[in-house]
Write a protein that holds these residues in place. Structure first.
Motif, short mmCIF file in Angstrom:
data_model
loop_
_atom_site.label_atom_id
_atom_site.label_comp_id
_atom_site.label_asym_id
_atom_site.label_seq_id
_atom_site.Cartn_x
_atom_site.Cartn_y
_atom_site.Cartn_z
N TYR A 1 48.99 70.62 58.18
CA TYR A 1 48.12 70.91 59.33
C TYR A 1 48.28 69.91 60.47
N LEU A 2 49.25 69.01 60.35
CA LEU A 2 49.38 67.98 61.37
C LEU A 2 50.18 68.47 62.58
N SER A 3 49.79 68.01 63.74
CA SER A 3 50.59 68.28 64.94
C SER A 3 51.10 66.99 65.56
N VAL A 4 50.45 65.86 65.29
CA VAL A 4 50.92 64.56 65.81
C VAL A 4 50.81 63.54 64.69
N ASP A 5 51.90 62.88 64.42
CA ASP A 5 51.89 61.85 63.38
C ASP A 5 52.93 60.80 63.74
N GLU B 1 41.88 70.87 71.29
CA GLU B 1 43.34 71.00 71.24
C GLU B 1 43.90 70.27 70.02
N THR B 2 43.41 69.07 69.80
CA THR B 2 43.87 68.26 68.66
C THR B 2 42.67 67.46 68.14
N TYR C 1 45.47 66.57 63.92
CA TYR C 1 45.43 67.86 63.23
C TYR C 1 45.38 68.99 64.24
N ASP C 2 46.03 70.08 63.89
CA ASP C 2 46.07 71.26 64.74
C ASP C 2 44.95 72.21 64.31
N LYS D 1 45.92 75.81 63.21
CA LYS D 1 46.52 75.94 61.88
C LYS D 1 45.46 75.88 60.78
#
Ligand code: ZN
Length: 476
Positions: free
Chosen positions: A36-40, A451-452, A460-461, A464
């Protein structure tokens, strides 16, 4: 040679220890979470962003916010805040960040049928996180271990969700809920507190039919263990509970029976009987002001759960998020909604706005107002979506958007004793924050445009998370 090896071993050990210290702060995330991650990234710079810090202070425009290893490393003007080398930079021009929501009347269950509450910890924890909730207290549990296990699974990075302050099963007297136990007296209340806090519960919820003796014993034992107690009361009045040392009362003043003329001690006259007196209460009158003073003096926090009461009130908009429910539950709520709309002599037509006015008066008098959603009632209170709605309803109730955000973030963190690490955006705190595609300080409805969601600096997105449970909330 021997010494060299020893030194090398020591160096390796130190490195391992350092890594472990960081890992404890921010757990290794399982693949189930990583999906479920969008930024890491180890270092993230949000640039040109509007910062709404959760304290109620005016928004600051064109800021740079640096996250490093899960914490907020710096916040400052774009011009004077350098972006560290190697940082992943995200340009958030036109967008806002606010602290992750800290909400305190949440549940991992939902009304599935007549008197039956389905355990939905798996779907609900994802929906809460998607809605921007990064810390929550569950306000009562009907299953026993799900809240406790979910708290540990989220904390150890095995499941996605907000950090959980987990309640024990309800402490209540004789009642009609088939998933609720009945206390046998004060000693039994004490024993329940001992058992569930030994099992790991970090909060306790008392309920409508508890006696003063049982409540006193529960509070006494809980406080001995450093645990707070809240209550959705009826048999015990708010003033009595404050006198016994309760920490928090649920549902604003909607559950108060203090103004029922012939109220018998330890007996619930019925929620409806209490609510008639609340609907007729004058927020500027002496009886109400005296109760508020009693609560404020005793440091009793009050949880607003306007979202659940809105679903009982005719003429209100349909609640957001119904599409995530199973078709059967969605249909069930649509029928409830239609029935409520036709019930034009419902007490909620006067009670709902009155409840808002009373909560505002409590906060204005210096009381600690905190926020929750309570996904129970007749359904339609959908985790995540409802949390955003609750913030909007504070604005309906007469708070400014900045006050509404502060109540829903920093106030909750203060109550939970977590305000050193979460609840506001300050360098040094945990990087729990919500990126909003808009400006909720000007238009509170923008709070829906998440958004995040960053939790411990990992993004997290929400789309998703929501998609993973859509149409299934109600089964698991
Ligand atoms: Zn509840």
């Amino acid at each position: 040679m021997h010494e060299k090896i020893l030194k090398l071993v020591l160096v390796v050990m130190c490195a391992t220890l350092t890594l472990r210290a960081v890992a404890q702060q921010r757990p290794q995330l399982s693949n189930a979470v990583r999906a479920y991650l969008s930024v890491d990234a180890p270092i993230i710079a949000l640039t040109h962003v509007r910062v709404i810090d959760g304290t109620g202070a005016a928004p600051r425009e064109d800021q740079t916010l640096i996250m490093r290893d899960g914490n907020i490393a710096a916040i400052g003007n774009f011009a004077s805040t350098p972006v560290p080398q190697g940082a992943t930079t995200i340009d958030l021009t036109g967008k806002s960040v606010l602290p992750g929501l800290v909400m305190v009347h949440e549940h991992l269950y939902y009304p599935n049928g007549p008197g039956v509450y389905g355990q939905l910890g798996e779907s609900f924890s994802r929906l809460y996180l998607a809605g921007g909730v990064t810390t929550m207290r569950t306000g009562g549990n009907v299953n026993g271990f799900m809240d406790l296990n979910m708290m540990r699974l989220v904390e150890s990075g095995q499941k996605p969700g907000p950090a959980i302050d987990a309640t024990a099963p309800y402490l209540n007297g004789p009642n009609t809920f088939i998933q609720m136990r009945t206390l046998k007296g004060p000693e039994d209340a004490r024993r329940q507190v001992q058992y569930w806090t030994d099992e790991g519960a970090t909060s306790l919820k008392t309920y409508m039919q508890i006696t003063r003796g049982e409540l006193a014993a529960a509070i006494n034992e809980a406080h001995r263990r450093g645990i707070k107690v809240t209550g959705h009361l009826c048999s015990v009045t708010y003033a009595e509970a404050a006198g016994l040392g309760i920490d928090n009362l649920e549902h604003g003043f909607f559950a108060a029976t203090d103004f029922v003329a012939d109220k018998k001690p330890d007996q619930c006259p019925g929620q409806g009987v209490g609510q008639k007196t609340i609907a007729a209460l004058d927020e500027n009158g002496a009886p109400f002001k005296t109760l508020v003073q009693t609560l404020v003096k005793a440091n009793v926090a009050l949880t607003s759960t306007l979202t659940v009461f809105e679903t009982f009130t005719p003429g209100r908009p349909k609640p957001p998020g119904l599409e995530v429910l199973t078709p059967q539950l969605r249909e069930q709520f649509e029928q409830n909604y239609a029935r409520t709309s036709q019930n034009t002599d419902s007490i909620y037509s006067t009670l709902f706005p009155k409840g808002m006015a009373l909560e505002r008066a409590f906060a204005r008098a210096g009381g600690l107002l905190i926020a929750g959603t309570d996904p129970t009632g007749g359904g339609g209170v959908i985790p995540g979506f409802a949390n955003q709605r609750q913030v909007e309803l504070f604005v309906d109730a007469g708070f400014t958007p900045l006050e509404a955000i502060s109540i829903s973030t920093l106030n909750g963190a203060k109550y939970l004793g977590r305000d050193k690490s979460v609840g506001s955006l300050v360098a040094g705190k945990q990087a729990d924050l919500v990126v909003i595609n808009g400006n909720p300080a000007a238009t509170i409805g923008d709070i829906r445009k998440v958004e995040t969601v960053f939790k411990q600096g990992v993004g997290y997105d929400p789309a998703k998370l929501i998609a993973s449970v859509s149409g299934k909330a109600g089964i698991w």
